[in-house]
Design an enzyme around this catalytic site. Structure first.
Site, short mmCIF file in Angstrom:
data_model
loop_
_atom_site.label_atom_id
_atom_site.label_comp_id
_atom_site.label_asym_id
_atom_site.label_seq_id
_atom_site.Cartn_x
_atom_site.Cartn_y
_atom_site.Cartn_z
N ALA A 34 1.13 -1.47 -0.40
CA ALA A 34 -0.01 -0.58 -0.11
C ALA A 34 0.66 2.10 -0.08
CB ALA A 34 -0.92 0.09 1.45
N ASP A 55 10.04 -5.60 -4.09
CA ASP A 55 8.69 -6.84 -2.67
C ASP A 55 9.13 -8.16 -3.37
OD1 ASP A 55 6.76 -5.35 -1.91
OD2 ASP A 55 5.86 -7.86 -2.28
N ARG A 66 -6.86 -0.94 -0.61
CA ARG A 66 -5.62 -0.08 -0.24
C ARG A 66 -4.65 0.11 -1.35
NH1 ARG A 66 -4.59 -3.85 2.19
NH2 ARG A 66 -2.89 -4.80 3.87
N LYS A 81 4.30 -8.41 -6.97
CA LYS A 81 3.60 -7.16 -7.51
C LYS A 81 4.34 -6.08 -7.92
CE LYS A 81 2.09 -7.03 -2.99
NZ LYS A 81 1.15 -7.00 -1.14
N ASP A 125 6.50 -4.02 5.91
CA ASP A 125 5.25 -3.77 7.06
C ASP A 125 6.43 -4.48 8.39
OD1 ASP A 125 5.82 -6.90 6.16
OD2 ASP A 125 4.48 -7.21 5.13
N ASN A 126 7.05 -4.38 7.84
CA ASN A 126 7.85 -5.49 9.92
C ASN A 126 9.46 -4.28 10.31
OD1 ASN A 126 10.32 -7.27 8.92
ND2 ASN A 126 8.60 -7.86 7.23
N CYS A 166 19.24 7.89 14.89
CA CYS A 166 18.39 6.44 13.81
C CYS A 166 17.29 6.30 14.28
CB CYS A 166 19.55 6.20 13.18
SG CYS A 166 19.87 4.83 14.48
N CYS A 181 -1.92 -6.20 10.24
CA CYS A 181 -3.14 -5.61 9.55
C CYS A 181 -3.66 -6.74 9.85
CB CYS A 181 -2.50 -5.77 7.86
SG CYS A 181 -1.30 -3.80 8.13
N CYS A 240 25.13 3.85 19.61
CA CYS A 240 24.13 3.61 19.35
C CYS A 240 24.49 2.53 18.28
CB CYS A 240 23.25 4.35 18.59
SG CYS A 240 22.20 3.54 17.01
ZN LIG Z 1 20.94 5.91 16.26
#
Ligand SMILES: [Zn+2]
Length: 338
Positions: A34, A55, A66, A81, A125-126, A166, A181, A240
């Site tokens: 989407a 994809d 959607r 896709k 989506d993850n 980040c 979803c 980090c």
């Molecule tokens: Zn960072």
């Protein structure tokens, strides 16, 4: 033809110069569900020079509500896709160079695609993929725009290596990653709003209007009429592991790339072998025909058994629909393909 971009050029922050800059830029969109459909279409219409889309899925009926680039025929034929998207996008703007790859984002091939990429857009989506994108962005110094949506809720944030915290630095503000979803559904306006913010940020960065970049982490719920902006400018951590002084890029490690995943958007389990396997689809069709009806196209082969459906992709990835139990998925995998 010549006035194609006239309205965009009249917009002062872009102008003729900005239009020329757009035409020289390369954007990589990870995922064309989407969010990816919406931002790919907007960028292609805006006249970006080169677009790469990746994809791993094919078009399904539950996508059509959607995912704006796809048609009933794409779902009927189970077209990947990226193939359906590339065809549609190319017919919208033939001047844009569009490359599409049927690829899992965890594939090592992704690194080869990053050459000359100016900007990445998150349309996955993850969070496993997002954290990997985050490490790639830091390692190769490519700005990227995070976006996620679920139900009527959405979130977005612009990450510029060396300038902003980040995604890893923001762990505390990220939404609960357990929802998908599958469990709470999604409405298209939430998608369109996130994509609109992502594309706006993309245009700013691509034309070099750095001052206009949004500095906050933005979330909204379009059904509950809520809108929040979180000031995250001071959230950058010196230690980090992704953007700190001694980065280890933990999400690029091999261990993080070899695991079973539960896909979002359907009741299915994906199994990705540690190394690509290239199946011969004609042989496989014969081998699997005792288990159920076989359907195939140049990109994938599917076998419909009584209580599940197995889909095998060219690179050896397997998606088993209709089950949620990982152990059962493995046993079906070994039984059919082991
Ligand atoms: Zn960072």
């Amino acid at each position: 033809m010549d006035n194609r971009y006239s309205r965009q050029q009249l917009f002062r922050p872009i102008g003729e110069k900005g239009q020329q800059q757009l035409n020289e830029k390369h954007v990589l969109i990870i995922g064309v569900g989407a969010l990816g459909s919406a931002s790919a279409e907007a960028l292609v219409r805006a006249g970006v020079g080169k677009l790469t889309i990746i994809d791993r899925d094919y078009v399904e009926w539950s996508n059509l509500q959607r995912q704006q680039l796809y048609t009933e025929q794409d779902a009927q034929e189970k077209i990947p896709k990226v193939i359906a998207a590339k065809n549609r996008l190319q017919s919208i703007n033939s001047a844009v160079e569009i490359n599409g790859f049927v690829l899992d984002a965890f594939s090592n091939e992704l690194i080869g695609l990053l050459k000359d990429v100016d900007l990445m857009i998150d349309a996955t989506d993850n969070f496993d993929v997002r954290f990997m994108m985050n490490d790639l962005a830091q390692k190769y110094q490519i700005p990227w725009i995070y976006g996620s949506c679920i139900g009527s809720y959405g979130a977005t944030y612009t990450i510029v290596p060396g300038k902003t915290p980040c995604l890893h630095c923001l762990l505390k503000v990220l939404p609960n990653t357990g929802m998908t979803c599958d469990t709470v559904g999604i409405i298209s306006p939430a998608v369109q709003i996130v994509a609109a913010y992502q594309v706006s940020e993309a245009l700013k960065l691509l034309v070099g209007n750095e001052d206009a970049r949004r500095k906050s982490y933005l979330t909204f719920d379009v059904w509950q009429n809520q809108h929040y902006e979180i000031n995250v400018e001071k959230m950058r951590h010196e230690d980090c592991p992704s953007c700190g002084e001694n980065p280890t890029y933990p999400y690029l490690s091999y261990e993080n790339q070899t695991k079973l995943e539960i896909l979002c958007g359907r009741d299915a389990i994906q199994i990705r072998p540690p190394k690509p396997i290239h199946y011969h689809f004609d042989q496989l069709a014969v081998q699997l025909s005792p288990y159920g009806e076989i359907q195939k196209n140049p990109y994938l082969l599917s076998c419909q058994a009584t209580d599940y459906r197995v889909v095998i992709f060219r690179d050896g990835r397997v998606v088993i629909h209709g089950i949620q139990d990982i152990e059962k998925a493995k046993s079906i995998y070994y039984q059919l393909l082991g």
